[in-house]
Design a protein around this motif. Structure first.
Motif, PDB file in Angstrom:
ATOM      1  N   GLU A 198     -30.298 -38.317  43.101  1.00 45.32           N
ATOM      2  CA  GLU A 198     -30.461 -37.860  44.473  1.00 45.32           C
ATOM      3  C   GLU A 198     -31.771 -38.403  45.028  1.00 45.32           C
ATOM      4  O   GLU A 198     -32.695 -38.731  44.298  1.00 45.32           O
ATOM      5  CB  GLU A 198     -30.449 -36.335  44.524  1.00 45.32           C
ATOM      6  N   GLY A 199     -31.839 -38.472  46.338  1.00 42.53           N
ATOM      7  CA  GLY A 199     -33.054 -38.965  46.964  1.00 42.53           C
ATOM      8  C   GLY A 199     -32.741 -39.653  48.266  1.00 42.53           C
ATOM      9  O   GLY A 199     -31.631 -39.568  48.791  1.00 42.53           O
ATOM     10  N   SER A 255     -25.986 -42.610  41.140  1.00 45.28           N
ATOM     11  CA  SER A 255     -27.374 -42.691  41.584  1.00 45.28           C
ATOM     12  C   SER A 255     -28.035 -41.321  41.581  1.00 45.28           C
ATOM     13  O   SER A 255     -27.398 -40.313  41.909  1.00 45.28           O
ATOM     14  CB  SER A 255     -27.441 -43.264  43.002  1.00 45.28           C
ATOM     15  N   ARG A 263     -34.056 -43.721  45.405  1.00 43.40           N
ATOM     16  CA  ARG A 263     -33.162 -43.060  44.452  1.00 43.40           C
ATOM     17  C   ARG A 263     -33.314 -43.636  43.044  1.00 43.40           C
ATOM     18  O   ARG A 263     -32.358 -43.768  42.289  1.00 43.40           O
ATOM     19  CB  ARG A 263     -31.721 -43.125  44.949  1.00 43.40           C
ATOM     20  N   ASP A 276     -39.906 -39.015  44.867  1.00 46.16           N
ATOM     21  CA  ASP A 276     -39.521 -40.353  45.315  1.00 46.16           C
ATOM     22  C   ASP A 276     -40.662 -41.365  45.238  1.00 46.16           C
ATOM     23  O   ASP A 276     -40.553 -42.455  45.809  1.00 46.16           O
ATOM     24  CB  ASP A 276     -39.023 -40.304  46.766  1.00 46.16           C
ATOM     25  N   PRO A 284     -29.698 -46.855  47.012  1.00 52.17           N
ATOM     26  CA  PRO A 284     -30.122 -46.741  45.614  1.00 52.17           C
ATOM     27  C   PRO A 284     -30.551 -48.071  45.002  1.00 52.17           C
ATOM     28  O   PRO A 284     -29.778 -49.019  44.938  1.00 52.17           O
ATOM     29  CB  PRO A 284     -28.881 -46.186  44.912  1.00 52.17           C
TER      30      PRO A 284
END
Length: 550
Positions: free
Chosen positions: A157-158, A155, A185, A133, A162
């Motif tokens: 993942e994270g 989007s 993201r 990230d 986003p």
């Protein structure tokens, strides 16, 4: 005019080539001179357990800490204050993780424009440093405008909401008056093993650019305090948040004021097969030296835009004109790119947006949301479909305002920013509360050989030589109107009309336009039929407030 310059430059060319002497080393590789450690439950400068050490030329967080220990979080804050700067840091994840984040991904961060630095999380903008990230944006609790991903379902993942670069199709969103916001993201550009290079280019309150391993990942403009005041300077800091990490090559270069365009957003539109208007931007150089102005069109739809300049360099104290053109493809859509003028540190970045229409009217027209996103206005209109709700008093971020008045001492300004309606001259103006007389203030122009899409375009022409109209408003409260082909539309739904729908207009507050903050401004969209698209005529109204506003 010079021939079109349409080049993709490497990052090395876009970031000014710097001699080593131009960089100031913030970390000397030997000790923490110039830095103050701030840990949870400790006074600034106290670190009895040596959670922060210098090892082998790097700042090493938790180097000797037992992996079974629960550790405090903290920051190290540099003593100097910076406003315009290019900062570079290298970091590397080490092996250990600690409670309370023992089972979480590794996390740290670079903070800038930091204030209240005697606490663990200073008020700041954070360049997130985190596994997968790095480069994300965290407002703590500063504010700013950035760009979001329109297709949330796709989007990566994270963490966080986003985000997406404007040149890749992101739409504007303003994060103001919030204690915490996380925009992430983005595509993963950081490495889990070895050293990563973090860069941030900050121009006072104007802009910030996050770069990871040589690639731009995020942009911010209009940096502010939570109360809305501009944040032009602050401290820089490095975080330790429960994961063993090393930082090295911490350096900074203070920057002069860069090139200044008269707008940072260019919005164009075009109907396939029709003549398309160009846009011009004036770029000024306030410095005492000329600045190179090479043009680079970048981003998702770069091939649809062309840029040319009146000169290759901007003279000291002078300006050049940059012209941008758009070639609409066959598919109805919003198209995005970016224009880098000069280097990242001396030049300027302009967001390029355009709407392409495959033909005239009907299903060839864009949605109001598409119009707003192309104009880079951070507002939610109440849906992404063409036909919006015509019954509800409020949709999205619209406001139910029956009557307006002018800001004291100011003329009301109306700028047409979009029109997607049948051909013909379209009058507009105001009507005073309790009266029926329409006070015409201007007319949208009919089509012509020069502008064949005058009725299907962004920034439709007025019947006259100006781009906007201004007028002294009456003392009595008033509503806005547009005389369409079927009936008269009003911002006040209580005014009698021949329409078959309750709301023939929608009004939205506007805080930013063309990349600049605006006050007492409104987006007024009119409907002239019954489908509720509210983009038959769209105006930016300035210097007006609700009649009952204090």
């Amino acid at each position: 005019m010079l021939p079109n310059v349409f080049r993709l430059l490497s990052l090395a060319a876009l970031v000014s080539p710097l001699a080593a002497a131009e960089w100031e080393t913030l970390f000397n590789g030997k000790d923490l001179k110039g830095w103050t450690t701030v840990l949870q439950d400790k006074k600034p400068g106290e670190d009895p357990d040596k959670f922060v050490q210098v090892r082998e030329g790097a700042i090493h967080m938790y180097a000797d800490t037992d992996p079974a220990a629960k550790v405090p979080f903290g920051v190290i804050v540099h003593e100097k204050t910076f406003s315009r700067f290019h900062m570079s840091v290298e970091y590397r994840w080490m092996k250990k993780k600690f409670a309370p984040r023992k089972n979480e991904i590794r996390d740290a961060g670079l903070l800038y424009h930091a204030s209240n630095t005697g606490k663990v999380w200073p008020d700041s903008v954070e360049y997130q440093i985190q596994e997968g990230d790095s480069g994300d944006i965290v407002f703590l609790p500063k504010a700013g405008l950035t760009w979001m991903r329109p297709d949330i379902e796709n989007s990566p993942e994270g963490q966080g909401e986003p985000g997406m670069l404007p040149e890749e199709g992101g739409f504007a969103r303003d994060y103001g008056r919030t204690d915490f916001a996380y925009v992430g993201r983005f595509p993963v550009l950081d490495k889990m093993e070895g050293w990563n290079r973090v860069e941030v280019i900050v121009q006072a309150d104007e802009s910030a650019e996050h770069i990871i391993n040589g690639k731009t990942i995020a942009r911010i403009t209009n940096l502010r305090e939570k109360d809305g005041s501009p944040v032009r300077e602050g401290k820089v800091a490095l975080q330790l948040e429960g994961a063993e990490i090393a930082y090295k090559n911490v350096k900074i270069r203070e920057l002069a004021e860069p090139l200044k365009p008269d707008r940072t957003v260019i919005a164009l539109s075009g109907v396939r097969g029709q003549k398309v208007r160009k846009a011009e931007v004036i770029v000024r150089n306030s410095s005492a030296q000329e600045i190179p102005a090479a043009l680079s069109v970048i981003g998702k739809d770069a091939g649809l835009f062309k840029a040319s300049a009146s000169a290759k360099k901007v003279p000291a104290g002078g300006s050049i004109t940059v012209t941008v053109e758009f070639s609409p493809p066959e598919v109805l859509n919003r198209y995005s790119a970016g224009l880098q003028i000069g280097t990242k540190t001396e030049g300027t970045f302009i967001c390029l947006q355009a709407l392409a229409l495959p033909g005239f009217e009907g299903k060839n027209e864009p949605t109001l949301m598409g119009v707003v996103r192309a104009l880079n206005i951070p507002v939610q209109v109440g849906g992404t479909v063409l036909e919006l709700d015509t019954k509800a008093d409020v949709i999205g971020q619209s406001k139910a305002i029956a009557a307006f008045r002018a800001v004291d001492g100011e003329k009301v300004r109306m700028t047409p920013v979009a029109r997607f309606s049948p051909k013909g001259i379209t009058p507009f103006g105001i009507v005073q509360s309790g009266e029926t007389e329409l006070l015409e203030k201007g007319r949208l122009a009919d089509v012509s050989g020069e502008i064949p899409d005058a009725h299907q375009t962004l920034f439709p022409p007025l019947d006259g030589a100006t781009d906007f109209i201004e007028f002294d408003a009456p003392e009595k409260p008033f509503a806005f109107y547009m005389r369409g082909h079927q009936y008269v539309s009003y911002t006040d739904p209580s005014i009698k009309t021949d329409a078959t729908i309750r709301h023939t207009s929608r009004v939205y507050p506007v805080t930013f336009f063309q990349g600049k903050p605006v006050k007492n401004a409104w987006l007024v969209g009119f409907e002239e039929a019954a489908n509720g698209d509210y983009q038959d005529a769209v105006f930016l109204v300035e210097n007006a407030v609700p009649a009952d506003a204090k």
